[in-house]
Design a protein around this motif. Structure first.
Motif, PDB file in Angstrom:
ATOM      1  N   ILE A   1       3.609   0.059 -13.977  1.00  0.00           N
ATOM      2  CA  ILE A   1       3.456  -0.833 -12.810  1.00  0.00           C
ATOM      3  C   ILE A   1       2.181  -1.658 -12.960  1.00  0.00           C
ATOM      4  O   ILE A   1       1.092  -1.104 -13.135  1.00  0.00           O
ATOM      5  CB  ILE A   1       3.363  -0.011 -11.495  1.00  0.00           C
ATOM      6  N   GLY A   2       2.320  -2.969 -12.882  1.00  0.00           N
ATOM      7  CA  GLY A   2       1.150  -3.845 -12.867  1.00  0.00           C
ATOM      8  C   GLY A   2       0.851  -4.208 -11.418  1.00  0.00           C
ATOM      9  O   GLY A   2       1.743  -4.658 -10.696  1.00  0.00           O
ATOM     10  N   LEU A   3      -0.376  -4.007 -10.997  1.00  0.00           N
ATOM     11  CA  LEU A   3      -0.721  -4.206  -9.592  1.00  0.00           C
ATOM     12  C   LEU A   3      -1.749  -5.322  -9.437  1.00  0.00           C
ATOM     13  O   LEU A   3      -2.808  -5.278 -10.059  1.00  0.00           O
ATOM     14  CB  LEU A   3      -1.277  -2.889  -9.021  1.00  0.00           C
TER      15      LEU A   3
ATOM     16  N   ASN B   1       0.834  -1.218   0.000  1.00  0.00           N
ATOM     17  CA  ASN B   1       0.000   0.000   0.000  1.00  0.00           C
ATOM     18  C   ASN B   1       0.859   1.256   0.000  1.00  0.00           C
ATOM     19  O   ASN B   1       0.549   2.228  -0.691  1.00  0.00           O
ATOM     20  CB  ASN B   1      -0.935   0.002   1.212  1.00  0.00           C
TER      21      ASN B   1
ATOM     22  N   ASN C   1       2.430   1.907  -3.444  1.00  0.00           N
ATOM     23  CA  ASN C   1       1.508   2.391  -4.472  1.00  0.00           C
ATOM     24  C   ASN C   1       0.842   3.707  -4.106  1.00  0.00           C
ATOM     25  O   ASN C   1      -0.037   4.170  -4.829  1.00  0.00           O
ATOM     26  CB  ASN C   1       0.442   1.327  -4.755  1.00  0.00           C
ATOM     27  N   GLY C   2       1.248   4.268  -2.979  1.00  0.00           N
ATOM     28  CA  GLY C   2       0.689   5.563  -2.577  1.00  0.00           C
ATOM     29  C   GLY C   2      -0.679   5.464  -1.939  1.00  0.00           C
ATOM     30  O   GLY C   2      -1.400   6.455  -1.858  1.00  0.00           O
ATOM     31  N   TYR C   3      -1.076   4.276  -1.462  1.00  0.00           N
ATOM     32  CA  TYR C   3      -2.377   4.128  -0.821  1.00  0.00           C
ATOM     33  C   TYR C   3      -2.295   4.182   0.695  1.00  0.00           C
ATOM     34  O   TYR C   3      -3.257   3.865   1.380  1.00  0.00           O
ATOM     35  CB  TYR C   3      -3.049   2.823  -1.261  1.00  0.00           C
ATOM     36  N   LEU C   4      -1.155   4.522   1.186  1.00  0.00           N
ATOM     37  CA  LEU C   4      -0.991   4.669   2.632  1.00  0.00           C
ATOM     38  C   LEU C   4       0.175   5.614   2.874  1.00  0.00           C
ATOM     39  O   LEU C   4       1.233   5.469   2.257  1.00  0.00           O
ATOM     40  CB  LEU C   4      -0.704   3.302   3.270  1.00  0.00           C
ATOM     41  N   GLN C   5      -0.075   6.583   3.722  1.00  0.00           N
ATOM     42  CA  GLN C   5       0.974   7.540   4.056  1.00  0.00           C
ATOM     43  C   GLN C   5       1.662   7.061   5.329  1.00  0.00           C
ATOM     44  O   GLN C   5       1.042   7.014   6.380  1.00  0.00           O
ATOM     45  CB  GLN C   5       0.295   8.911   4.291  1.00  0.00           C
TER      46      GLN C   5
ATOM     47  N   PRO D   1       1.148   9.518 -14.064  1.00  0.00           N
ATOM     48  CA  PRO D   1       0.391   8.531 -14.850  1.00  0.00           C
ATOM     49  C   PRO D   1       1.309   7.632 -15.679  1.00  0.00           C
ATOM     50  O   PRO D   1       1.068   6.425 -15.788  1.00  0.00           O
ATOM     51  CB  PRO D   1      -0.493   9.407 -15.742  1.00  0.00           C
TER      52      PRO D   1
ATOM     53  N   LYS E   1      -6.977   7.588  -0.131  1.00  0.00           N
ATOM     54  CA  LYS E   1      -5.602   7.532  -0.647  1.00  0.00           C
ATOM     55  C   LYS E   1      -4.570   7.576   0.479  1.00  0.00           C
ATOM     56  O   LYS E   1      -3.490   7.009   0.370  1.00  0.00           O
ATOM     57  CB  LYS E   1      -5.350   8.729  -1.578  1.00  0.00           C
ATOM     58  N   GLU E   2      -4.912   8.289   1.551  1.00  0.00           N
ATOM     59  CA  GLU E   2      -3.969   8.390   2.674  1.00  0.00           C
ATOM     60  C   GLU E   2      -3.974   7.126   3.533  1.00  0.00           C
ATOM     61  O   GLU E   2      -3.186   7.005   4.466  1.00  0.00           O
ATOM     62  CB  GLU E   2      -4.314   9.609   3.535  1.00  0.00           C
ATOM     63  N   GLY E   3      -4.896   6.221   3.210  1.00  0.00           N
ATOM     64  CA  GLY E   3      -4.925   4.944   3.922  1.00  0.00           C
ATOM     65  C   GLY E   3      -5.688   5.005   5.231  1.00  0.00           C
ATOM     66  O   GLY E   3      -5.531   4.116   6.079  1.00  0.00           O
TER      67      GLY E   3
ATOM     68  N   PRO F   1      -3.302   4.810 -15.491  1.00  0.00           N
ATOM     69  CA  PRO F   1      -2.341   5.852 -15.875  1.00  0.00           C
ATOM     70  C   PRO F   1      -3.001   7.150 -16.348  1.00  0.00           C
ATOM     71  O   PRO F   1      -2.878   7.547 -17.508  1.00  0.00           O
ATOM     72  CB  PRO F   1      -1.550   5.176 -17.009  1.00  0.00           C
TER      73      PRO F   1
ATOM     74  N   LYS G   1       2.694   5.002 -13.394  1.00  0.00           N
ATOM     75  CA  LYS G   1       1.646   4.027 -13.041  1.00  0.00           C
ATOM     76  C   LYS G   1       1.425   3.051 -14.191  1.00  0.00           C
ATOM     77  O   LYS G   1       1.151   1.874 -13.971  1.00  0.00           O
ATOM     78  CB  LYS G   1       0.338   4.755 -12.721  1.00  0.00           C
ATOM     79  N   GLY G   2       1.554   3.534 -15.415  1.00  0.00           N
ATOM     80  CA  GLY G   2       1.402   2.667 -16.585  1.00  0.00           C
ATOM     81  C   GLY G   2       2.485   1.610 -16.666  1.00  0.00           C
ATOM     82  O   GLY G   2       2.312   0.592 -17.333  1.00  0.00           O
TER      83      GLY G   2
ATOM     84  N   LEU H   1      -4.037  -6.940  -6.579  1.00  0.00           N
ATOM     85  CA  LEU H   1      -4.488  -6.776  -5.194  1.00  0.00           C
ATOM     86  C   LEU H   1      -4.703  -8.146  -4.548  1.00  0.00           C
ATOM     87  O   LEU H   1      -4.980  -9.134  -5.246  1.00  0.00           O
ATOM     88  CB  LEU H   1      -5.797  -5.989  -5.149  1.00  0.00           C
TER      89      LEU H   1
END
Lengths: 292, 222
Positions: free
Chosen positions: A77-79, A46, A49-53, A71, B218-220, B94, A74-75, A81
């Motif tokens: 990177i294949g993620l 997380n 991928n920037g989904y948790l600070q 962007p 986004k900040e989780g 993207p 991100k293109g 979950l």
């Protein structure tokens, strides 16, 4: 360097997840992140991928900070979950059509090559598929995207042995060129042994070990022995998780047999029936982290 | 690429939109049947008189329909995104994240707007065939807050669905209900006209609430 994490510290409430976590992943490597439940494997994904600070520290992917990924990056990177989550309201054909619009180098045939192996129709909804079938759809989409970096969160979750092996074989083929980098986590460590170049083992709050898989398999050993008392051994720098296992005692070490025996004898007791064993990656993981 | 996001939103919401259009059409047809029945039983002049003097609503069945349409559309659009945190997949595309959010919210807003405009246009045009301009105008002011409530309920439900933390989500629901009640104050037709610009501004502003919740996601925050 594809991934760089520097001094990551994170807490959930008051519970420490990591303090000053540092690691790097080089281009062309397959890095497996191993750890018991709750050691923060998904948390790292997380954060990447920037989904948790995190509370402090920074991760960079392709040189960009995790919360400011462009962007274009991100293109690349294949993620995947955890649980092979995808947009399950699409059917097989719709989801391919949807993702194909975002990636200029989209390889439709890579997706349909995998889909052909499943006994599904192009109009079958993803929500009606089994976990194994969904995993193949998710993998097919990742291969069609043809990313430079694959990030896979617990790719073996919910898969039967056949699908797990298939997944691993496709990943090996994908990474064969040496141009692709893979960062993955899994609970099933025996699958990782066939796949990963480097192994990073997380313990609560820190990295326990970051080494090449070959190094671990070649050097890490289990030593079984008997001794005269049931008194626990004193802590020793070269010994890992020394303890009683049934009738015998066990310890693990990267050191050779003589040094291990010397270390055990230094505790001032007799050591008998001493022998060493080579380990699988799963056994090595248990040896490093303990059974509990 | 933005068309692909609109395609995804369409796949998620098409059944809900179809159901909403059907219910609106059925309610419209039923309203005109009731109006026709009243005209036949008591005469057109008497109907005009009642409408003007008693401020009778011509379309009482539409009071809560736009509200429920907005809620339904937002739930079908955003509940799957938050289920298993699929929103991560969408935000990983993207494209600039702000553009992704605007496209998703813009799709829902335009869908509700189109629905309420078509409904409002059809109802008022139908009414104009039998009733004078004054009654049609009164009906417009009668319907307007309800139809604005449809847009507001979409924005507020999106805000609630996209909020990642349950505690905050409950607070959002309470605040959302209080805000939506502003659109349903029992008053004479036209009483809303002075505050309509403020309600419209509120509807526009309420779309930023969802952007705030996505930022928290986004900040989780959990």
């Amino acid at each position: 360097m594809i991934i760089q994490c520097e001094n990551i510290t994170h807490y959930y409430g008051k519970r420490l997840i990591y303090r000053d976590l540092n690691f790097e992943v080089r281009k062309g490597k397959i890095l497996g992140l191993l750890g018991k439940n709750g050691t923060g494997k998904t948390t790292i994904i997380n954060i990447l991928n920037g989904y948790l600070q995190p509370q402090s520290g920074v991760c960079r992917v392709f040189g960009e900070e995790m919360d400011k990924l462009s962007p274009a990056t991100k293109g690349r990177i294949g993620l995947l979950l955890e649980g092979h989550i995808q947009h399950s309201y699409f059917n097989v054909r719709q989801i391919e059509r949807y993702y194909s619009r975002f990636f200029p180098n989209w390889k439709k045939e890579a997706y349909y090559r995998l889909i052909e192996k499943l006994r599904v129709t192009p109009t079958q909804k993803i929500s009606t598929m089994s976990c194994g079938q969904r995993s193949q759809v998710a993998l097919g989409l990742l291969f069609a995207q043809d990313p430079d970096l694959l990030i896979l969160d617990d790719f073996s979750m919910g898969l039967d042995p056949g699908y797990r092996r298939l997944f691993v074989e496709y990943l090996k083929e994908f990474a064969a060129s040496g141009e692709k980098t893979i960062f993955l986590t899994s609970h099933i460590i025996q699958d990782m042994e066939l796949l990963i170049d480097d192994c990073m083992i997380l313990d609560y709050g820190k990295i326990l070990l970051h080494e090449s898989t070959n190094y671990i398999l070649k050097n890490f050993r289990r030593f079984t022995f008997s001794t005269t008392t049931d008194k626990p051994f004193a802590e020793n720098k070269i010994l890992w998780n020394t303890g009683k296992a049934g009738m015998h005692w066990e310890t693990y070490s990267f050191a050779d047999a003589d040094k291990v025996k010397d270390a055990l004898l230094s505790d001032g007791r007799e050591i008998i029936d001493f022998w060493e064993e080579k380990l699988s990656l799963e056994d090595a993981f248990i040896g490093l982290t303990g059974k509990y | 690429m933005y068309q692909a996001i609109i395609y995804k939103e369409w796949i998620k919401t098409r059944k809900a939109l179809g159901l909403t259009v059907f219910v609106f059409a059925a309610a419209g047809v039923y309203s005109f049947m009731k109006i026709g029945e009243s005209v036949r039983s008591s005469g057109l002049v008497s109907m005009w008189e009642t409408a003007l003097q008693k401020d009778m609503s011509m379309f009482p069945y539409f009071e809560y329909l736009p509200l429920f349409a907005g809620i339904l559309l937002a739930i079908t659009q955003y509940a799957p995104e938050l289920q298993f945190k699929r929103l991560k997949l969408t935000l990983h595309l993207p494209l600039p994240e702000s553009k992704i959010q605007q496209t998703m919210l813009g799709y829902g807003f335009m869908a509700v707007l189109l629905l309420v405009c078509l409904a409002m246009g059809s109802l008022l045009c139908g009414l104009r065939l039998y009733f004078p301009r004054e009654i049609v105008s009164a009906s417009f002011w009668n319907l307007l807050p309800w139809f604005l409530a449809g847009l507001a309920s979409y924005a507020i439900t999106s805000w609630v669905c996209l909020e990642p933390q349950w505690k905050q989500r409950i607070l959002n629901i309470v605040a959302g209900l209080a805000l939506l009640s502003l659109f349903f104050i029992g008053a004479k037709s036209g009483a809303y006209s002075p505050i309509t610009p403020y309600l419209t501004a509120f509807v526009e502003a309420s779309f930023f609430f969802s952007i705030y919740s996505i930022t928290r996601f986004k900040e989780g925050i959990q």
